[in-house]
Scaffold this motif. Structure first.
Motif, PDB file in Angstrom:
ATOM      1  N   VAL A  13       0.836  -1.207   0.000  1.00  0.00           N
ATOM      2  CA  VAL A  13       0.000   0.000   0.000  1.00  0.00           C
ATOM      3  C   VAL A  13       0.865   1.249   0.000  1.00  0.00           C
ATOM      4  O   VAL A  13       0.533   2.262  -0.644  1.00  0.00           O
ATOM      5  CB  VAL A  13      -0.952  -0.023   1.208  1.00  0.00           C
ATOM      6  CG1 VAL A  13      -1.626   1.329   1.396  1.00  0.00           C
ATOM      7  CG2 VAL A  13      -2.009  -1.108   1.026  1.00  0.00           C
ATOM      8  N   ASN A  14       1.987   1.211   0.688  1.00  0.00           N
ATOM      9  CA  ASN A  14       2.872   2.376   0.735  1.00  0.00           C
ATOM     10  C   ASN A  14       3.497   2.694  -0.615  1.00  0.00           C
ATOM     11  O   ASN A  14       3.959   3.826  -0.836  1.00  0.00           O
ATOM     12  CB  ASN A  14       3.974   2.158   1.776  1.00  0.00           C
ATOM     13  CG  ASN A  14       3.431   2.165   3.196  1.00  0.00           C
ATOM     14  OD1 ASN A  14       2.377   2.743   3.476  1.00  0.00           O
ATOM     15  ND2 ASN A  14       4.134   1.507   4.109  1.00  0.00           N
ATOM     16  N   LEU A  15       3.533   1.713  -1.506  1.00  0.00           N
ATOM     17  CA  LEU A  15       4.082   1.944  -2.840  1.00  0.00           C
ATOM     18  C   LEU A  15       3.063   2.533  -3.814  1.00  0.00           C
ATOM     19  O   LEU A  15       3.444   2.949  -4.916  1.00  0.00           O
ATOM     20  CB  LEU A  15       4.625   0.631  -3.419  1.00  0.00           C
ATOM     21  CG  LEU A  15       5.866   0.046  -2.736  1.00  0.00           C
ATOM     22  CD1 LEU A  15       6.243  -1.278  -3.380  1.00  0.00           C
ATOM     23  CD2 LEU A  15       7.040   1.015  -2.808  1.00  0.00           C
ATOM     24  N   LEU A  16       1.783   2.555  -3.440  1.00  0.00           N
ATOM     25  CA  LEU A  16       0.757   3.099  -4.332  1.00  0.00           C
ATOM     26  C   LEU A  16       0.900   4.606  -4.435  1.00  0.00           C
ATOM     27  O   LEU A  16       1.275   5.277  -3.465  1.00  0.00           O
ATOM     28  CB  LEU A  16      -0.641   2.741  -3.815  1.00  0.00           C
ATOM     29  CG  LEU A  16      -0.977   1.248  -3.752  1.00  0.00           C
ATOM     30  CD1 LEU A  16      -2.385   1.052  -3.192  1.00  0.00           C
ATOM     31  CD2 LEU A  16      -0.868   0.599  -5.119  1.00  0.00           C
ATOM     32  N   PRO A  17       0.583   5.166  -5.594  1.00  0.00           N
ATOM     33  CA  PRO A  17       0.729   6.625  -5.770  1.00  0.00           C
ATOM     34  C   PRO A  17      -0.406   7.424  -5.154  1.00  0.00           C
ATOM     35  O   PRO A  17      -0.512   8.622  -5.401  1.00  0.00           O
ATOM     36  CB  PRO A  17       0.755   6.777  -7.302  1.00  0.00           C
ATOM     37  CG  PRO A  17      -0.026   5.612  -7.803  1.00  0.00           C
ATOM     38  CD  PRO A  17       0.229   4.483  -6.842  1.00  0.00           C
ATOM     39  N   TYR A  18      -1.261   6.776  -4.396  1.00  0.00           N
ATOM     40  CA  TYR A  18      -2.377   7.474  -3.753  1.00  0.00           C
ATOM     41  C   TYR A  18      -2.601   6.837  -2.387  1.00  0.00           C
ATOM     42  O   TYR A  18      -2.175   5.715  -2.108  1.00  0.00           O
ATOM     43  CB  TYR A  18      -3.654   7.372  -4.594  1.00  0.00           C
ATOM     44  CG  TYR A  18      -3.981   5.983  -5.071  1.00  0.00           C
ATOM     45  CD1 TYR A  18      -4.719   5.103  -4.264  1.00  0.00           C
ATOM     46  CD2 TYR A  18      -3.550   5.540  -6.309  1.00  0.00           C
ATOM     47  CE1 TYR A  18      -5.007   3.827  -4.701  1.00  0.00           C
ATOM     48  CE2 TYR A  18      -3.842   4.262  -6.755  1.00  0.00           C
ATOM     49  CZ  TYR A  18      -4.561   3.413  -5.952  1.00  0.00           C
ATOM     50  OH  TYR A  18      -4.850   2.155  -6.374  1.00  0.00           O
ATOM     51  N   ALA A  19      -3.267   7.588  -1.541  1.00  0.00           N
ATOM     52  CA  ALA A  19      -3.516   7.118  -0.177  1.00  0.00           C
ATOM     53  C   ALA A  19      -4.665   6.127  -0.165  1.00  0.00           C
ATOM     54  O   ALA A  19      -5.659   6.301  -0.881  1.00  0.00           O
ATOM     55  CB  ALA A  19      -3.816   8.292   0.741  1.00  0.00           C
TER      56      ALA A  19
END
Length: 936
Positions: free
Chosen positions: A505-511
């Motif tokens: 999840v931390n690698l996604l470009p959005y929260a």
């Protein structure tokens, strides 16, 4: 008689005159036209229809001697007004109607056209539900929205988007168009997430539009398809611009209502043009032709500079020309214009003041309808021809992109080739393309998206309404290294699976705001299948944990890329095998030992047979020959045989057998070395197959899919399955065994088993892994989050973070060096049957050739003495058979001089002859010398 002939002549003359009068073409044919005068389409359609009527009336090849007379009525896209104006037409004995323009009006007056048999040629109704079965007199001269929505679905699929939002006007035109879009998307496994209907009144309600757009902003998809009327559409774009929905991340796809305005109002006002930057627009494609170019030049003269030409003006023009050509064919085939009263309308008219009896039925309506549908012509819009379902052939659309002060052509769509940058009419001349291969053959030019970017939008973002995702997490009571609830908290978890999910999840470009929701009673492991099913009911937005990706689960949800390999294995107790005094027998199993010993004896006998007649070492008394066979057979094991082979067949068999012995010796030596130097483990269970054949109980982990797999796939009785909850229960059940209420083996997923074996060294994995699967995170079907997280998991695997997380939670030191799967350490016959087969075939072939030689010698012509002796014997059949058998056995035992001995004897004989003659010549010389000796 003369009077009778005169009467017949007069009657025929009158009949001919009557028929001629009725077959003459009328001087004026009345047609009607219904559309909305004040609309963008209606303004250009009025001019186009007038110009078409002028061209028909001035063309001597069409309806020569008959003029078109057109009556135009304004419907304002109102169903009521359209019906009223249509009723007025029906009082004027018209033979066809150009129009209507709107779907609402078309649905109303098509029923009337069916009853009064008046063809309707609509140049603007694109409603796909106007079926020729329900409305046989409705003819669509434009393209159906069924194709337009297919083009939009192709665009969405081409860019890899999965969900769209549909904004539409809530009437027949909007609802039926969106229904067609939904069907076309579904055929590509895409879907409409949200449908936003707007009131069809021309008075635009700003608050209604604003509320609708705010709801859309709170949703996750960012692909918006807008299918409305012109003024309503521009109002939507204006409010979307105000809310920031015309910027980065959004995709707007407008149907042909926008291209019609762009073509007719060129240039568009700067205020409106600013609100639609980056929008993709569809426009009905019309091939370029000389007729079309000439009409464009003519249009500038008749319309002035205030009103530009759009596609629907071309359709209106071709509709008039099609009706004219249909009427021309109708008249040439002997048709005439006649009307009759409708029986039901006459009855109703007498009982009221509606004057319904004035409406008449066109007697030639059915014939004219067939003539129109059968007409083939090339008009301003290209080839005008109809398919069996009355759709225009070769439907195609231009795909344009609003950018800057104008539009950019980025490609085309046709039902022949899909998306392409080549003109559709050029592709029709080529071979039929393969559109079943997906988007690989499709192509479009670069698009300037909203926000003035060339980067393709993702099409999906996390909603910014503050709503957290409800993520189900199993509340495990065993193997808590994978996932476990932190003591004293309700929604906090830790473990291998949680760390992988958090890192992805931390690698996604959005929260991605998430809320972990525990699932299970905390006393036993929950059912993972039931937990996954709660995604489909809306209880969870996803499931995170050690969830295996299996078939029945993938049918209802989507999984991410597997982040851990898994599969079912069998765990069983084992015992150590000591080397012992008889360890040298363990490399081969019993069958292998037996077959090998028999082969030694068989080869010895074969070689003895082949060498007995020619080799003295294989001759002698019977006792000696038996010893020779045994000695020769087993001495080949060590390549220590002292007997030489002299026959060709014997040498061939021996060479092949020595090769087989070499392989067997090497394998035996390697296996025995392993047995004596490496710790050997043994288990009565060799794998899942041997476990199935036994009747012993089998353990499985509570909540795992192993239970359903054993019961449904392997057909193991439920009475044999024993649920186990913890590693301690595993160890106790395996230690007790079936005799003390335990289990013979446990079937579980490999990650659990490896963790169990790291601290329980008395058990091992037996056999091979018999299912292949993995662990993944589960989300609803077609969830973009599943795709983005899969990309993140691959990135974790590539940069090594996934392995570091694994080592943090699951790396154990105890028993890791001994954690090898149990395999059988014995050599089996199946590993050597090919060698034995080759050797056996060689032996049999050698024996066959040998006996062929013996039989040939047996039947050679015997000597005279033998014939005499045979004549003296009894000639009965039994005596003859006995004699032949004795001759065969004697021939088998008879010593035959080998080639080597024969050659040696010949050499010795020649040498003796040579020495004798030499001595004779020497004696003669000596005698001659003595005779001439002067001393004598």
């Amino acid at each position: 008689m003369k009077q009778l002939w005169a009467l017949l002549f007069l009657s025929c003359l009158c009949t001919g005159l009557f028929t001629k009068a009725h077959s003459e073409k009328p001087k004026v044919v009345k047609i009607g036209s219904i559309f909305s005068f004040d609309s963008v389409i209606g303004k250009v359609a009025k001019i186009a229809i007038d110009e078409a009527v002028k061209d028909v009336n001035s063309n001597p090849d069409i309806l020569s001697g008959t003029k078109f007379s057109v009556s135009m009525q304004n419907s304002n896209c109102s169903g009521f007004m359209g019906m009223v104006e249509a009723l007025r037409f029906m009082e004027k004995d018209i033979v066809g109607i150009i129009g209507p323009q709107c779907s609402v009006v078309a649905h109303m007056i098509s029923h009337m056209a069916n009853e009064l048999r008046v063809p309707l040629l609509s140049f603007a109704v694109t409603d796909p539900v106007m079926s020729p079965l329900q409305f046989p007199y409705f003819i669509r001269t434009t393209q159906s929205d069924l194709y337009q929505m297919d083009a939009i679905a192709s665009i969405v699929d081409f860019y890899g988007w999965k969900e769209v939002i549909a904004v539409f006007v809530d009437d027949d035109f909007g609802r039926n168009g969106v229904a067609a879009l939904n069907d076309k998307l579904a055929s590509r496994r895409l879907r409409i997430t949200y449908k936003a209907g707007l009131h069809p009144d021309t008075a635009v309600n700003k608050n209604e539009i604003m509320n609708m757009l705010i709801k859309i902003m709170l949703l996750q998809p960012r692909i918006i398809v807008i299918h409305v009327y012109s003024e309503l559409g521009f109002a939507v774009f204006k409010e979307a611009k105000y809310l920031g929905m015309m910027g980065n991340g959004y995709v707007w796809i407008a149907t042909d209502w926008l291209s019609t305005n762009l073509d007719s109002s060129s240039p568009l006002s700067p205020e409106r043009l600013e609100t639609i930057q980056g929008v993709l627009v569809l426009r009905p494609h019309t091939p370029d032709s000389s007729l079309k170019r000439e009409f464009f030049k003519r249009w500038r003269k008749v319309s002035g500079a205030s009103l530009a030409l759009n596609t629907y003006a071309l359709y209106a023009y071709d509709s008039v020309m099609l009706l004219a050509r249909g009427l021309d064919k109708f008249f040439k085939d002997g048709g005439n214009i006649s009307f009759s009263n409708h029986s039901m309308l006459n009855t109703l008219g007498k009982s009221g003041n509606l004057n319904l009896e004035a409406m008449t039925v066109f007697d030639g309506g059915e014939t004219l309808l067939k003539d129109i549908l059968g007409t083939r012509m090339v008009g301003l819009t290209g080839q005008l021809q109809f398919t069996p379902d009355r759709s225009r052939t070769r439907p195609a659309y231009d795909i344009i992109n609003v950018a800057g002060t104008g539009v950019r052509q980025i490609g085309y769509w046709s039902n022949h080739s899909g998306l392409s940058t080549v003109l559709p009419e050029l592709l029709y001349t080529k071979e039929q393309p393969n559109m079943s291969s997906g988007t690989t053959s499709q192509k479009l030019r670069h698009v300037i998206w909203p926000g003035e970017t060339f980067t393709k939008p993702r099409g999906w973002v996390f909603s910014n309404n503050g709503k957290e995702l409800k993520i189900g997490v199993p509340r495990r009571v065993s193997y808590k290294e994978f996932v476990s609830q932190i003591r004293g908290t309700e929604n906090m978890f830790k473990g291998f699976c949680i760390d992988v999910f958090t890192a992805a999840v931390n690698l996604l470009p959005y929260a991605v705001p998430v809320k972990f929701i525990p699932y299970g009673n905390g006393k036993e492991n929950p059912s993972y299948t039931h937990m996954v099913e709660m995604i489909t009911t809306g209880n969870f937005d996803g499931v995170v944990g050690d969830v295996a990706i299996v078939t029945n689960r993938t049918k209802i949800v989507d999984f991410t890329q597997p982040y851990a390999a898994s599969g079912l294995v069998v765990v069983a107790p084992f015992k150590k095998l000591n080397s012992g005094a008889w360890a040298f027998l363990r490399p081969f199993n019993r069958l292998m030992w037996a077959v090998t010993g028999c082969c030694f004896l068989f080869v010895g006998i074969v070689v003895w047979i082949l060498e007995h007649r020619t080799n003295d070492e294989f001759r002698g008394p019977p006792k000696r020959q038996c010893v020779t066979i045994l000695w020769f057979s087993f001495s080949t094991m060590f390549f220590a045989h002292r007997e030489n082979t002299v026959s060709t067949l014997g040498r061939l068999v021996l060479i092949i057998w020595l090769f087989v012995v070499l392989i067997i010796n090497s394998s035996y030596t390697a296996s025995l070395t392993s047995i004596l130097t490496v710790q050997q483990l043994s288990s009565p269970i060799k794998g899942i197959e041997s476990l199935r054949e036994r009747d012993d109980p089998i353990g499985y982990q509570v909540g795992s899919f192993a239970e359903s797999y054993l019961r449904n796939e392997l057909n193991i009785s439920e009475s044999r399955l024993v649920p186990l909850g913890t590693p301690e229960a595993y160890a106790k059940a395996l230690k007790d065994g079936p005799s003390k209420g335990g289990v013979a083996a446990i079937v579980d997923e490999r990650p659990y088993v490896e963790l169990f074996l790291s601290s329980n060294c008395a058990y091992r994995i037996v056999g091979q892994e018999f299912t292949k699967s993995g662990w993944g995170f589960a989300f609803p079907r077609d969830s973009p989050l599943a795709i983005d997280l899969s990309t993140a998991i691959l990135e974790l695997a590539e940069n090594g973070d996934l392995q570091r997380i694994h080592d943090k939670w699951l790396m154990k030191n105890a028993c890791t060096l001994e954690n090898a799967e149990l395999e059988s350490d014995r050599l089996h016959l199946k590993s050597f049957w090919g060698l034995f087969l080759i050797c056996g075939v060689a032996c049999l072939l050698a024996l066959f050739l040998y006996f062929v030689q013996i039989i040939r010698q047996l039947y050679k012509k015997p000597s005279d003495d033998a014939i005499a002796r045979e004549q003296q014997q009894n000639h009965d059949s039994s005596s003859m058979r006995s004699t032949r058998l004795q001759r065969f056995l004697s021939l088998m035992d008879e010593k035959e001089e080998s080639k080597h001995e024969s050659k040696k004897r010949k050499i010795d004989g020649s040498m003796n002859d040579t020495s004798g003659s030499t001595r004779s010549r020497g004696f003669d010389r000596e005698r001659s010398f003595n005779s001439v000796n002067p001393l004598d």
